[in-house]
Motif scaffolding. Structure first.
Motif, PDB file in Angstrom:
ATOM      1  N   HIS A  88       0.203   4.761   1.106  1.00 43.34           N
ATOM      2  CA  HIS A  88      -0.089   5.085   2.509  1.00 43.34           C
ATOM      3  C   HIS A  88       1.118   4.946   3.428  1.00 43.34           C
ATOM      4  O   HIS A  88       1.004   5.168   4.617  1.00 43.34           O
ATOM      5  CB  HIS A  88      -1.210   4.176   3.025  1.00 43.34           C
ATOM      6  CG  HIS A  88      -2.446   4.227   2.181  1.00 43.34           C
ATOM      7  ND1 HIS A  88      -3.269   5.320   2.149  1.00 43.34           N
ATOM      8  CD2 HIS A  88      -2.979   3.331   1.308  1.00 43.34           C
ATOM      9  CE1 HIS A  88      -4.268   5.092   1.298  1.00 43.34           C
ATOM     10  NE2 HIS A  88      -4.118   3.897   0.780  1.00 43.34           N
TER      11      HIS A  88
ATOM     12  N   ASP B 149     -16.146   8.137   5.573  1.00 33.48           N
ATOM     13  CA  ASP B 149     -15.889   6.702   5.698  1.00 33.48           C
ATOM     14  C   ASP B 149     -16.246   5.962   4.412  1.00 33.48           C
ATOM     15  O   ASP B 149     -17.336   6.111   3.870  1.00 33.48           O
ATOM     16  CB  ASP B 149     -16.710   6.133   6.852  1.00 33.48           C
ATOM     17  CG  ASP B 149     -16.372   4.676   7.090  1.00 33.48           C
ATOM     18  OD1 ASP B 149     -15.172   4.344   7.072  1.00 33.48           O
ATOM     19  OD2 ASP B 149     -17.294   3.870   7.280  1.00 33.48           O
ATOM     20  N   ARG B 150     -15.298   5.143   3.945  1.00 28.84           N
ATOM     21  CA  ARG B 150     -15.544   4.328   2.754  1.00 28.84           C
ATOM     22  C   ARG B 150     -15.765   2.872   3.114  1.00 28.84           C
ATOM     23  O   ARG B 150     -16.109   2.056   2.267  1.00 28.84           O
ATOM     24  CB  ARG B 150     -14.335   4.411   1.802  1.00 28.84           C
ATOM     25  CG  ARG B 150     -14.090   5.783   1.204  1.00 28.84           C
ATOM     26  CD  ARG B 150     -12.753   5.824   0.476  1.00 28.84           C
ATOM     27  NE  ARG B 150     -11.653   5.609   1.411  1.00 28.84           N
ATOM     28  CZ  ARG B 150     -10.400   5.321   1.043  1.00 28.84           C
ATOM     29  NH1 ARG B 150     -10.093   5.208  -0.231  1.00 28.84           N
ATOM     30  NH2 ARG B 150      -9.465   5.137   1.962  1.00 28.84           N
ATOM     31  N   LEU B 151     -15.525   2.518   4.384  1.00 28.22           N
ATOM     32  CA  LEU B 151     -15.517   1.098   4.740  1.00 28.22           C
ATOM     33  C   LEU B 151     -16.886   0.441   4.579  1.00 28.22           C
ATOM     34  O   LEU B 151     -16.982  -0.686   4.084  1.00 28.22           O
ATOM     35  CB  LEU B 151     -15.025   0.911   6.175  1.00 28.22           C
ATOM     36  CG  LEU B 151     -14.953  -0.560   6.620  1.00 28.22           C
ATOM     37  CD1 LEU B 151     -13.957  -1.333   5.774  1.00 28.22           C
ATOM     38  CD2 LEU B 151     -14.583  -0.664   8.091  1.00 28.22           C
TER      39      LEU B 151
ATOM     40  N   ARG C 279     -12.409   4.781   7.635  1.00 27.76           N
ATOM     41  CA  ARG C 279     -11.784   3.640   8.315  1.00 27.76           C
ATOM     42  C   ARG C 279     -11.083   2.717   7.339  1.00 27.76           C
ATOM     43  O   ARG C 279     -10.391   1.781   7.740  1.00 27.76           O
ATOM     44  CB  ARG C 279     -12.853   2.832   9.075  1.00 27.76           C
ATOM     45  CG  ARG C 279     -13.526   3.580  10.219  1.00 27.76           C
ATOM     46  CD  ARG C 279     -14.713   2.776  10.765  1.00 27.76           C
ATOM     47  NE  ARG C 279     -15.738   2.624   9.727  1.00 27.76           N
ATOM     48  CZ  ARG C 279     -16.766   1.774   9.804  1.00 27.76           C
ATOM     49  NH1 ARG C 279     -16.906   0.998  10.862  1.00 27.76           N
ATOM     50  NH2 ARG C 279     -17.647   1.702   8.824  1.00 27.76           N
ATOM     51  N   LEU C 280     -11.290   2.932   6.042  1.00 28.84           N
ATOM     52  CA  LEU C 280     -10.826   1.949   5.071  1.00 28.84           C
ATOM     53  C   LEU C 280      -9.303   1.830   5.028  1.00 28.84           C
ATOM     54  O   LEU C 280      -8.767   0.728   4.945  1.00 28.84           O
ATOM     55  CB  LEU C 280     -11.352   2.281   3.669  1.00 28.84           C
ATOM     56  CG  LEU C 280     -10.930   1.280   2.595  1.00 28.84           C
ATOM     57  CD1 LEU C 280     -11.491  -0.103   2.878  1.00 28.84           C
ATOM     58  CD2 LEU C 280     -11.370   1.759   1.214  1.00 28.84           C
ATOM     59  N   THR C 281      -8.611   2.969   5.095  1.00 32.21           N
ATOM     60  CA  THR C 281      -7.153   2.899   4.995  1.00 32.21           C
ATOM     61  C   THR C 281      -6.579   2.049   6.122  1.00 32.21           C
ATOM     62  O   THR C 281      -5.732   1.187   5.897  1.00 32.21           O
ATOM     63  CB  THR C 281      -6.539   4.311   4.998  1.00 32.21           C
ATOM     64  OG1 THR C 281      -7.026   5.012   3.853  1.00 32.21           O
ATOM     65  CG2 THR C 281      -5.020   4.249   4.937  1.00 32.21           C
TER      66      THR C 281
ATOM     67  N   ASP D 198      -2.535  10.402   4.864  1.00 30.11           N
ATOM     68  CA  ASP D 198      -3.802  10.065   4.240  1.00 30.11           C
ATOM     69  C   ASP D 198      -4.765  11.239   4.292  1.00 30.11           C
ATOM     70  O   ASP D 198      -4.900  11.914   5.305  1.00 30.11           O
ATOM     71  CB  ASP D 198      -4.408   8.848   4.930  1.00 30.11           C
ATOM     72  CG  ASP D 198      -3.450   7.667   4.888  1.00 30.11           C
ATOM     73  OD1 ASP D 198      -2.833   7.473   3.834  1.00 30.11           O
ATOM     74  OD2 ASP D 198      -3.304   6.980   5.909  1.00 30.11           O
TER      75      ASP D 198
ATOM     76  N   LEU E 110       0.869  -1.184   0.000  1.00 25.95           N
ATOM     77  CA  LEU E 110       0.000   0.000   0.000  1.00 25.95           C
ATOM     78  C   LEU E 110       0.898   1.223   0.000  1.00 25.95           C
ATOM     79  O   LEU E 110       0.836   2.056   0.898  1.00 25.95           O
ATOM     80  CB  LEU E 110      -0.900  -0.012   1.245  1.00 25.95           C
ATOM     81  CG  LEU E 110      -1.949  -1.126   1.305  1.00 25.95           C
ATOM     82  CD1 LEU E 110      -2.522  -1.247   2.711  1.00 25.95           C
ATOM     83  CD2 LEU E 110      -3.074  -0.868   0.307  1.00 25.95           C
TER      84      LEU E 110
ATOM     85  N   VAL F 285      -8.130  -0.294   7.751  1.00 28.44           N
ATOM     86  CA  VAL F 285      -8.517  -1.689   7.518  1.00 28.44           C
ATOM     87  C   VAL F 285      -7.608  -2.332   6.467  1.00 28.44           C
ATOM     88  O   VAL F 285      -7.129  -3.455   6.646  1.00 28.44           O
ATOM     89  CB  VAL F 285     -10.009  -1.778   7.114  1.00 28.44           C
ATOM     90  CG1 VAL F 285     -10.335  -3.138   6.505  1.00 28.44           C
ATOM     91  CG2 VAL F 285     -10.895  -1.519   8.331  1.00 28.44           C
ATOM     92  N   MET F 286      -7.342  -1.627   5.389  1.00 34.14           N
ATOM     93  CA  MET F 286      -6.481  -2.197   4.346  1.00 34.14           C
ATOM     94  C   MET F 286      -5.058  -2.409   4.860  1.00 34.14           C
ATOM     95  O   MET F 286      -4.419  -3.424   4.571  1.00 34.14           O
ATOM     96  CB  MET F 286      -6.477  -1.294   3.108  1.00 34.14           C
ATOM     97  CG  MET F 286      -7.789  -1.278   2.353  1.00 34.14           C
ATOM     98  SD  MET F 286      -8.301  -2.907   1.680  1.00 34.14           S
ATOM     99  CE  MET F 286      -7.068  -3.130   0.394  1.00 34.14           C
TER     100      MET F 286
END
Lengths: 340, 340
Positions: free
Chosen positions: A251, A261-263, B262-264, A256, A248, B266-267
């Protein structure tokens, strides 16, 4: 033991906040200790620079311990044996070691792999025939599982891992779509590596171009970057798509963007499309390395697997080259020629 | 064809915005057409109510087409054959069908499965021996893969899927930790189902209690709820943990809280811990259904697989029971007794 050797070393001077700078590194010289039974003394010829090293500079929990302040930066190396107290190795042998950013090192013979300079250029043991190549191979074989006719997308497509991902996908009969930054890299991916399509992520209409290049959607997205490229790829994933996650890089510097939120949307889509998202490190599949060496060597000989190395001379240039790697300034597998 | 039958039907009157209300449903009566060759006329005995039905009420892209306005709500049913023009079925046979929220229906014989009332209560074909039970079985067998000594966590642990997940985990020698809402459900999960631990998600210190109940971390999280429970579970996942995703009931009504991305994280964690996140629908594994019927029947007979049904009388009560299901008001597999 007739000679005394001194190692030139690049150590971690301080932990970076965001992007690393040259001030985070320090170069010093230190006498090399005498070798004990079972050990060898190595002269480093090539040092591999890889994105994962950014993680080692942080004091955060990870799958590997961080490099300590004042310690030599970690890294894979190709070296020549200068002295040996291990029956398996003789002076002059060329080996793969994990000696880090330095000119000389002592290693236990058990941690080495002997290389045959007749078979392939020895620097390839750090790239196409090494950890990056095996990352591509293992991620596709165990997680991506590309089928004939499917579409495989990979970013950093001119890089050490991405270039191999696309070419192996094509060997399996899949369609390889690469993402790269700038015209020169894109031309290389298309013309030299033979990908079916390439998209320049520096173009303003990148997301639209990616969609147009994947008319049947995306079946495998080999994730090694994250960031805005993920956002463009994700909506294009097909039902039952597989996403091996090996890196990644967008990141790694921890800068970032704040955003909503995209989760939740991602989890809904994972459910709706029966997606697989799977993180991995290549060493999990270490027992497949013999298969990899066999297959990759054959593919190189047959002209199906091409590679490009970006070799920078001089250990003292490792910090700036590494900083450039995190910004995509390298073109091909980045390697430092430490001595020759 | 001597009789004319009328079906009482629950149709979709309007698409809900957020939580469904009774106004989104309409009850009407409609004559049932005569059956053609190969078809049967069914009297519905039991109707299954399941969270996935919320998705069918929306006009959004999903793995299945939405229910049209004015159409009968979709659903699995257990029915008695009243008339048959299909050699495989005779009047009086009990079958599993997908006839939806209505009292009578015409079905093609090819779409039915005959049930043996001697072997198990026929309502179990909608729960522990039906789609929910198979969801648990297939998700664990193909994705979760619990090993002896590992910790398996599942939410809605007193429900149709969760109750089976925990018990199968224990059959495989894993430790089952359930999450449920309220003292009564928690006591049932622990004392009746035999989970190793249970946590009440309505407790203020839920996340802390979950962590304390998983001293060795979590190896399998069977995701069927999402929301705050995911946030409490995710940091506890071990390296190489597997997350089968079969539902996200907390998000079905689309009332997601605004929060930072939260996605970053989580990834990053997927990468760092080599996690597997995998969405699935049970029908992907349809060829394993015979194995499931065999195994689950044996486990029930041996007392290793227990179940609880929450049976509500009367089709007219289906809308309110379904609305309650989305809020966790049911206790066990929710089934409507349509007629007896």
């Amino acid at each position: 033991m007739t000679e005394n050797f001194t190692s030139t070393r690049v150590t971690l001077a301080s932990r970076p906040i965001g992007k690393p700078t040259e001030a985070n590194f320090q170069i010093d010289r230190k006498p090399v200790r005498e070798i004990a039974d079972g050990e060898v003394l190595l002269q480093i010829l090539f040092l591999s620079l890889d994105p994962y090293m950014r993680g080692r500079m942080d004091d955060a929990k990870s799958y590997a311990a961080p490099v300590g302040i004042g310690d030599v930066m970690e890294g894979g190396t190709v070296a020549r044996v200068l002295e040996s107290r291990n029956r398996s190795y003789a002076p002059g042998d060329i080996v793969l070691s994990h000696s880090g950013w330095q000119s000389h090192a002592v290693a236990n013979g058990n941690d080495l792999r002997k290389l045959d300079p007749e078979k392939a250029p020895i620097s390839t043991a750090l790239g196409v025939l090494g950890m990056p190549g095996f990352t591509a191979y293992a991620g596709l074989r165990n997680i991506g599982k590309p089928q004939a006719g499917e579409t495989v997308v990979v970013a950093a497509a001119s890089g050490a891992v991405g270039s191999v991902v696309g070419q192996i996908a094509r060997i399996h009969g899949a369609r390889a779509v690469g993402i790269a930054g700038g015209k020169e890299k894109c031309a290389f991916v298309l013309d030299e590596l033979g990908f079916d399509a390439v998209i320049d992520h520096t173009d303003a209409n990148f997301a639209h171009a990616l969609s147009a290049s994947c008319p049947d959607g995306i079946d495998v997205y080999f994730e090694n970057v994250g960031g805005p490229i993920w956002d463009a790829v994700f909506p294009l994933l097909n039902d039952f798509a597989r996403v091996p996650v090996c890196g990644l890089i967008a990141h790694y510097n921890g800068e970032d963007a704040q955003q909503p939120d995209r989760l939740t949307n991602v989890m809904r889509t994972i459910l709706r499309k029966s997606l697989t998202i799977r993180g991995f490190i290549q060493r999990e599949f270490a027992d497949q390395r013999p298969d990899f060496y066999r297959d990759a060597s054959q593919w190189i000989t047959a002209g199906k697997l091409k590679y490009r190395e970006d070799i920078v001379d001089g250990l003292e240039n490792a910090p700036s080259a590494f900083i450039g790697l995190l910004q995509g300034r390298n073109f091909g597998k980045l390697i430092i020629r430490v001595s020759s």
